[in-house]
Design an enzyme around this catalytic site. Sequence first.
Site, PDB file in Angstrom:
ATOM      1  N   PHE A  22      42.842   3.127  17.022  1.00 57.20           N
ATOM      2  CA  PHE A  22      42.484   2.032  16.098  1.00 57.20           C
ATOM      3  C   PHE A  22      42.181   2.526  14.691  1.00 57.20           C
ATOM      4  CE2 PHE A  22      40.847   0.795  20.392  1.00 57.20           C
ATOM      5  CZ  PHE A  22      41.874  -0.078  20.699  1.00 57.20           C
ATOM      6  N   THR A  28      50.721   3.316   2.108  1.00 56.30           N
ATOM      7  CA  THR A  28      50.729   3.028   0.672  1.00 56.30           C
ATOM      8  C   THR A  28      50.952   4.302  -0.139  1.00 56.30           C
ATOM      9  OG1 THR A  28      48.329   3.232   0.578  1.00 56.30           O
ATOM     10  CG2 THR A  28      49.235   1.038   0.973  1.00 56.30           C
ATOM     11  N   GLN A  66      45.286  10.953  16.249  1.00 55.23           N
ATOM     12  CA  GLN A  66      46.443  10.224  15.730  1.00 55.23           C
ATOM     13  C   GLN A  66      47.237  11.107  14.769  1.00 55.23           C
ATOM     14  OE1 GLN A  66      43.574   6.504  15.132  1.00 55.23           O
ATOM     15  NE2 GLN A  66      45.574   6.057  14.265  1.00 55.23           N
ATOM     16  N   GLU A  83      42.514   8.793  13.122  1.00 58.88           N
ATOM     17  CA  GLU A  83      43.507   9.162  12.111  1.00 58.88           C
ATOM     18  C   GLU A  83      43.008  10.386  11.352  1.00 58.88           C
ATOM     19  OE1 GLU A  83      44.990   5.977   9.563  1.00 58.88           O
ATOM     20  OE2 GLU A  83      45.775   7.419   8.125  1.00 58.88           O
ATOM     21  N   GLU A 131      48.973  -3.736  13.098  1.00 62.30           N
ATOM     22  CA  GLU A 131      47.790  -4.190  12.378  1.00 62.30           C
ATOM     23  C   GLU A 131      47.760  -5.674  12.016  1.00 62.30           C
ATOM     24  OE1 GLU A 131      48.500  -0.816   9.636  1.00 62.30           O
ATOM     25  OE2 GLU A 131      46.332  -0.631   9.650  1.00 62.30           O
ATOM     26  N   ARG A 170      44.388  -0.157  -0.352  1.00 64.69           N
ATOM     27  CA  ARG A 170      45.002  -1.218   0.455  1.00 64.69           C
ATOM     28  C   ARG A 170      44.221  -2.537   0.312  1.00 64.69           C
ATOM     29  NH1 ARG A 170      49.104  -2.106   4.307  1.00 64.69           N
ATOM     30  NH2 ARG A 170      49.771   0.027   4.631  1.00 64.69           N
TER      31      ARG A 170
HETATM   32  N1  LUZ Z   1      46.771   5.232   6.802  1.00 62.48           N
HETATM   33  C1  LUZ Z   1      47.164   5.794   5.656  1.00 62.48           C
HETATM   34  C2  LUZ Z   1      46.921   3.925   7.027  1.00 62.48           C
HETATM   35  O1  LUZ Z   1      46.990   7.002   5.481  1.00 62.48           O
HETATM   36  N2  LUZ Z   1      47.755   5.036   4.725  1.00 62.48           N
HETATM   37  C3  LUZ Z   1      47.958   3.714   4.870  1.00 62.48           C
HETATM   38  O2  LUZ Z   1      48.497   3.064   3.996  1.00 62.48           O
HETATM   39  C4  LUZ Z   1      47.508   3.124   6.065  1.00 62.48           C
HETATM   40  N3  LUZ Z   1      47.635   1.820   6.261  1.00 62.48           N
HETATM   41  C5  LUZ Z   1      47.194   1.284   7.380  1.00 62.48           C
HETATM   42  C6  LUZ Z   1      46.603   2.094   8.328  1.00 62.48           C
HETATM   43  N4  LUZ Z   1      46.471   3.391   8.154  1.00 62.48           N
HETATM   44 MO1  MOS Z   2      45.401   3.159  11.197  1.00 69.20          MO
HETATM   45  S1  MOS Z   2      43.929   1.979  10.506  1.00 69.20           S
HETATM   46  O1  MOS Z   2      45.029   4.558  11.845  1.00 69.20           O
HETATM   47  O2  MOS Z   2      46.859   2.467  11.207  1.00 69.20           O
END
Ligand code: LUZ
Ligand code: MOS
Length: 756
Positions: free
Chosen positions: A226, A438, A195, A230, A710, A308
């Site tokens: 999901f 955030t 991602q 990331e 989400e 978060r």
């Molecule tokens: N990833 C991130 C996220 O790095 N910062 C966020 O605020 C966030 N929020 C939701 C999903 N991934």
């Molecule tokens: Mo995310 S939890 O990779 O939006």
Amino acid sequence: MTKTMKNIDSFGHLRGESLFVDDIITKQNTLYGLVFDSICAHGKITKIDFSQAEKIEGLVKIFSHQDILGVNQIGGIIPDELLWAENEVHFAGQPIAFIVAESEFIAKKARALIKVEFKKLPIITTAKEAKEKNSFINAPRSFKLGDTNKSFENCDHVFEGEAFSNGQEHLYLETQGCYAYPMENGNIKIISSTQGPTQIQKAAAKVLGISMHKIEVDVIRLGGGFGGKEDQATAWAIMAAVAVQHLKKPVKYILNRHDDLRMTGKRHPYESTFKIGLTKDLKIKAFEAEFLQNSGAAADLSPAIAERTLFHATNCYFIPNVKTTVYSCKTNLPPNTAFRGFGGPQGMFVIESAIAMVADKLGINKRLIQEANLLSENDEFSYGQVATEVEAKNSWQSAKDNFNFKSLENEVADFNRKNDRFKKGISVMPIAFGISFTNTPMNHARALVHIYQDGSVGLSTGAVEMGQSVNTKMLQVACDTLGIDAEKVKLETTNTTRVANTSPSAASSTADLNGKAVLKACNSLKGRLKKVASKMLKTDVKKIIFNSNYIFINNKKTKLTWQEVVAQAMLERVALSENSHYATPEIHFDKTKEKGHPFAYHVYGTSITTVTVDCLKGTYEIDSVKMVHDFGKSMNMGIDMGQVEGGLIQGIGWMTMEEISYDKQGKLLSNALSTYKIPDIYSVPKNIETIPLETEGNKMTINKSKAVGEPPLMYGIGTYFAIQNAIKSFNNKYKLIFHSPFTPEKVLMSLYENVE
Ligand code: LUZ
Ligand code: MOS
């Protein structure tokens, strides 16, 4: 115009023609990687012996930390994670070495012959133990609004309790994987299922000791992410890159399911305590919560996820006095990571538990308390953002009206009066989810658009397609802006050489951020082409409209085509490429004060869940989930509905059946699909209905279409409380517990708890 467009990948997916990393035709001399990981969750490596493994024919090399030419460090937020263990291991599944061989089979044979000995150290598996031992990732964070202490004194009802929510395995259909190969002059290309392409480029440069420009990361698409890709696609990609750097040969590594389940982190389990105070009229005046996040052995994204949790700790309720604290607890589990909702669902489960507890103690319906406290326009969140364009009450009322809530409730009550073995339960779950990373600096994106001289278009963005159909949305933006058909536009791969410095595709923000960049780029191009067209048609540029491949003068179609304008622009040496940048305006957050305006906007909605529990067996079925969801003005209802239904089911899975289990030695017990159950077609609700709450859509959305990735997951939380209500109507001595997932085993115990 393109609002009914199907996911552009659907045809390729159906025919099995879509390419994933494992489908790429490999180059000659491709080698295969395999991680050798720790079986010990915490210990010192006293001895390691590769000699037997190295004797196997076809084994090329076993890499370990000594082979790293740059820095052995892949931590993103905090530099606390090694690529390969050095002297100690901190979780079972931690990579120690990387076997590279002529085939996967040979690599596997070699792995079995590596000998390693550990001196065991104490193992922590739960957040609570970690807190007791002062084992933290970083300092705790607290959000404060008003004065909870003073407020509790003036409350008529004050209750305290605890809640636990378990982790969740991402179970993307496509496991983690990458394919890396050498280019000339020491440059390396990495194709990855990630991602976050830039995240890999940056971390690889650091570990390999070279500059970012020498590494090109390319992503075709993902078979699901999901959140699990990331941050956690990075390690494998870098391992392969290190091998390429040394061997100058292509290296491929696709994790098998067992290895993926064992070595990767999951949604964070949370152990939390709460205190809630209300006045007689059911207004929540004060709320305190302490969240213990089980972060695992390294930071990964845990600090951001913890943050978060605090942002969503009061869900869509207005509470004037709030004090919430989160601890990222360091344990000997694989580093837990992003998962759809990113700590938000964990926060919401606690406030919903607190409200359920109050309702039970006061002997009233939970929904009365929820309804009495829904957010209104200009209410302040605990982090200082003033809520605007609030749809909490609207979506609640709309759900009640559209789904005839009174009669649903009556049906449940009636059913329960008439039946002994089966009991029904109903619950309402309103949500508010903040849209934006955030971490404010991450909220920007770029797009690169080429118009070729035949009128066809190549579109590159920083967005990663992972099944959420973001590419289709990008295509829609380009087609609608340029007034051309979809066949004219090709979505290019996500590539760090074409679009640099990308944020990961995450936070539900990918379509907003990248879509806005596409919009900007296409508008610039259109502006230039309009000038060309106006000269060709000898008319005022303001009257020119591009629509369905033709040029219109106001509403009148001319014979002049898009292709002809592009061809003429080429002759006139007009630039036919554009690179645009978009950064979300207005957002900010001050971490020293824990106040600000971190979100571009919020997404709202309300779900009503009805379940039937078999009170003999403890099994249950979900009869229906009825949702009113705030899409703004959806740019593609088919795709957005898919996200709502998929998110809901994933949330239901988390709340009801997905049970991650580690033993006291930190070994994953739920390490296969035989021991880890996710929702299948038989466990989805018999009836799912979604009604769009058509709102204005915020100006920070792409074409008024709100982010949708989400938020719907959190509708699933309602399932827990619907089941709980069914149990309550069977067993009036049942003492409420808030410990998800609510597996049939737990339901059965609850049904007969305190029953003589
Ligand atoms: N990833 C991130 C996220 O790095 N910062 C966020 O605020 C966030 N929020 C939701 C999903 N991934
Ligand atoms: Mo995310 S939890 O990779 O939006």
